[in-house]
Structures are given as structure tokens and as C-alpha cells.
Design a protein around this motif. Structure first.
Motif, PDB file in Angstrom:
ATOM      1  N   ALA A  41       0.819  -1.218   0.000  1.00 16.48           N
ATOM      2  CA  ALA A  41       0.000   0.000   0.000  1.00 16.48           C
ATOM      3  C   ALA A  41       0.850   1.263   0.000  1.00 16.48           C
ATOM      4  O   ALA A  41       0.409   2.320  -0.461  1.00 16.48           O
ATOM      5  N   ALA A  42       2.083   1.156   0.550  1.00 18.87           N
ATOM      6  CA  ALA A  42       2.947   2.334   0.638  1.00 18.87           C
ATOM      7  C   ALA A  42       3.679   2.615  -0.667  1.00 18.87           C
ATOM      8  O   ALA A  42       4.215   3.706  -0.857  1.00 18.87           O
ATOM      9  N   ILE A  43       3.713   1.645  -1.578  1.00 18.28           N
ATOM     10  CA  ILE A  43       4.372   1.833  -2.872  1.00 18.28           C
ATOM     11  C   ILE A  43       3.333   2.342  -3.871  1.00 18.28           C
ATOM     12  O   ILE A  43       2.324   1.683  -4.122  1.00 18.28           O
ATOM     13  N   LEU A  44       3.572   3.508  -4.433  1.00 20.32           N
ATOM     14  CA  LEU A  44       2.561   4.154  -5.259  1.00 20.32           C
ATOM     15  C   LEU A  44       2.322   3.450  -6.586  1.00 20.32           C
ATOM     16  O   LEU A  44       1.217   3.445  -7.104  1.00 20.32           O
ATOM     17  N   GLU A  45       3.352   2.859  -7.183  1.00 21.34           N
ATOM     18  CA  GLU A  45       3.180   2.173  -8.461  1.00 21.34           C
ATOM     19  C   GLU A  45       4.192   1.046  -8.575  1.00 21.34           C
ATOM     20  O   GLU A  45       5.162   0.995  -7.820  1.00 21.34           O
ATOM     21  N   LYS A  46       3.946   0.160  -9.529  1.00 24.54           N
ATOM     22  CA  LYS A  46       4.800  -1.009  -9.688  1.00 24.54           C
ATOM     23  C   LYS A  46       6.240  -0.587  -9.992  1.00 24.54           C
ATOM     24  O   LYS A  46       6.486   0.229 -10.876  1.00 24.54           O
ATOM     25  N   PRO A  47       7.223  -1.160  -9.263  1.00 22.06           N
ATOM     26  CA  PRO A  47       8.635  -0.842  -9.505  1.00 22.06           C
ATOM     27  C   PRO A  47       9.071  -1.283 -10.900  1.00 22.06           C
ATOM     28  O   PRO A  47       8.502  -2.199 -11.492  1.00 22.06           O
ATOM     29  N   GLY A  48      10.108  -0.665 -11.409  1.00 27.41           N
ATOM     30  CA  GLY A  48      10.602  -1.001 -12.738  1.00 27.41           C
ATOM     31  C   GLY A  48      11.448  -2.264 -12.750  1.00 27.41           C
ATOM     32  O   GLY A  48      11.684  -2.907 -11.714  1.00 27.41           O
ATOM     33  N   ASP A  49      11.966  -2.605 -13.949  1.00 31.51           N
ATOM     34  CA  ASP A  49      12.755  -3.826 -14.113  1.00 31.51           C
ATOM     35  C   ASP A  49      14.077  -3.770 -13.373  1.00 31.51           C
ATOM     36  O   ASP A  49      14.723  -4.803 -13.158  1.00 31.51           O
ATOM     37  N   GLY A  50      14.496  -2.598 -12.995  1.00 37.62           N
ATOM     38  CA  GLY A  50      15.753  -2.475 -12.267  1.00 37.62           C
ATOM     39  C   GLY A  50      15.676  -3.024 -10.862  1.00 37.62           C
ATOM     40  O   GLY A  50      16.703  -3.134 -10.176  1.00 37.62           O
ATOM     41  N   LEU A  51      14.482  -3.348 -10.408  1.00 38.76           N
ATOM     42  CA  LEU A  51      14.281  -3.926  -9.071  1.00 38.76           C
ATOM     43  C   LEU A  51      13.521  -5.241  -9.235  1.00 38.76           C
ATOM     44  O   LEU A  51      12.332  -5.335  -8.939  1.00 38.76           O
TER      45      LEU A  51
END
Length: 227
Positions: A41-51
Motif C-alpha cells: 500500500a505504501a508503494i505508489l506504483e509497480k517498480p521497474g525492471d531495475g528492481l
């Protein structure tokens, strides 16, 4: 020991989650828990491929949460605490300002507060209060009502019986049955709500007491069946 993540809207904050998820499927334990939901819930959007660790974990949590919310999503993005489609054009907050936000600090092992416990108890009480009350059981009872002698007016005897009215008592069909020496008895059916009517009290306090005992000598229970 408590695990704390900060500034999950920044790359630095997400890197801490990336390192934590190395070799793990979930934040804590081997299945989805409240810890995962809090971080998700604290992450606003899906992280990129770098993670890659965070990205894979994010997809796993989203997939499991979707099973609990079957409604069709239209794709809502959140920014600055309100929907982007409705947000006025304002200056974007700086990373430093976001870093000072205490809401970004998540203590995954914090104890439940007294207010949270009270709210949970109130929800349980509300659930119990909304449950449908259990309906009272019913019974079908067949009575034999006997007169004093062959001179008793059986029509008035039946009128006396049916004159007894109370909540949960329903008189049914009846007939006169010969018993010998010109005497007849009244056989009558009734239905009762078990929680409202006691057959013994009905007989003793109403049918065989004044004024009905002028016609009724005795009353016997012939059959008693639960409905």
C-alpha cells in the motif's frame, strides 16, 4: 526485531525492499501477510525492471489481492493523496519533503493500539446485533375436552374453549366424539408458539378455571408434535 522501511516512493527506499526480498517470496514468513499488504500500500506504483525482486513480489501480492476484489478495475492512479484526474496543477513535492513524511515509516511489528482493539471489538458486537433473531418453534397439539355430563351444552363448551385467546395460540379444527351414555367430548386441534404458550398453564389457568369450568370438567393432551 522490527523491520522498518522508509521513503517507499523513492528509489532509495525501494532498494532497501529489494535487498530485503533477496531469496524471499514475501516480506515475512512463507505466505502473504499483513506485512506485505502494508508495504504494498505504501508503494505508489509497480517498480521497474531495475528492481526484479520487488517487481516479482509486487505482482504476486497484486495477484492474490485481486482474488478478494472481483470487481472490474478501470485503472486508478494516485498522486499527492488524491486521484490525478481530479488533482489541481500544483508544484511537485520535493524528495526532501517526502522524506520528512512520517507516514513513510512502516513498523511491521508494531503492537495493536488500544483504539484498534476497541474498534475491532465494536465491529464484532455490531455483527452480532445484525444477526437475524432465532424464530420461535411451533407445536401442534390435539386436546380432548370433556363436559360434566350429558346435559352440558356442547356448543357453549366449544365457544368457551375458543374464547381463550393469547399471543401464540391458534385454534384449529374440532369435532364431537361420543364417549358413552349419551356423553360426547370435544376433540380440538391447536397450534402454539412454544416460547409464548405453555399447554399446562393454558389448561389449568384458562380452560378448567372459572368461568369455563361451568362447562369443562377436564382437558387431556392427546397428541403433542413439534412442527
Amino acid at each position: 526485531m522490527a523491520i522498518t522501511f522508509s521513503d517507499l516512493h523513492t528509489e532509495q527506499g525501494l532498494k532497501a525492499v529489494e535487498e530485503h526480498l533477496s531469496g524471499k517470496t514475501y516480506i515475512s514468513g512463507d505466505q502473504l501477510s499483513v506485512d506485505d499488504v502494508k508495504v504494498y500500500a505504501a508503494i505508489l506504483e509497480k517498480p521497474g525492471d531495475g528492481l526484479p525482486n520487488v517487481s516479482k513480489w509486487y505482482d504476486t501480492v497484486a495477484s492474490q489481492l485481486a482474488k478478494s476484489f472481483p470487481g472490474k478495475a478501470v485503472g486508478v492512479k494516485i498522486g499527492g493523496g488524491i486521484a490525478q484526474s481530479e488533482a489541481p496543477e500544483t508544484e511537485a513535492p520535493t524528495a526532501a519533503a517526502g522524506a520528512d513524511d512520517d507516514d513513510d515509516d512502516i513498523d511491521l511489528f508494531a503492537d495493536e493500539t488500544e483504539d484498534e482493539k476497541k474498534a475491532a471489538e465494536e465491529r464484532e458486537v455490531a455483527k452480532k446485533d445484525t444477526k437475524k433473531p432465532k424464530e420461535s418453534g411451533k407445536s401442534s397439539v390435539l386436546l380432548d375436552v370433556k363436559p360434566w355430563d350429558d346435559e352440558t351444552d356442547m356448543k357453549k363448551l366449544e365457544e368457551a374453549v375458543r374464547s381463550v385467546q393469547m399471543p401464540g395460540l391458534y385454534w384449529g379444527a374440532s369435532k364431537l366424539v361420543p364417549v358413552g351414555y349419551g356423553i360426547k367430548k370435544l376433540t380440538i386441534m391447536m397450534t402454539i408458539d412454544d416460547d409464548l404458550v405453555s399447554v399446562d398453564n393454558l389448561i389449568e389457568d384458562h380452560l378448567t378455571s372459572e368461568p369455563n369450568n361451568e362447562y369443562i370438567q377436564s382437558v387431556d393432551i392427546v397428541a403433542f408434535n413439534k412442527i
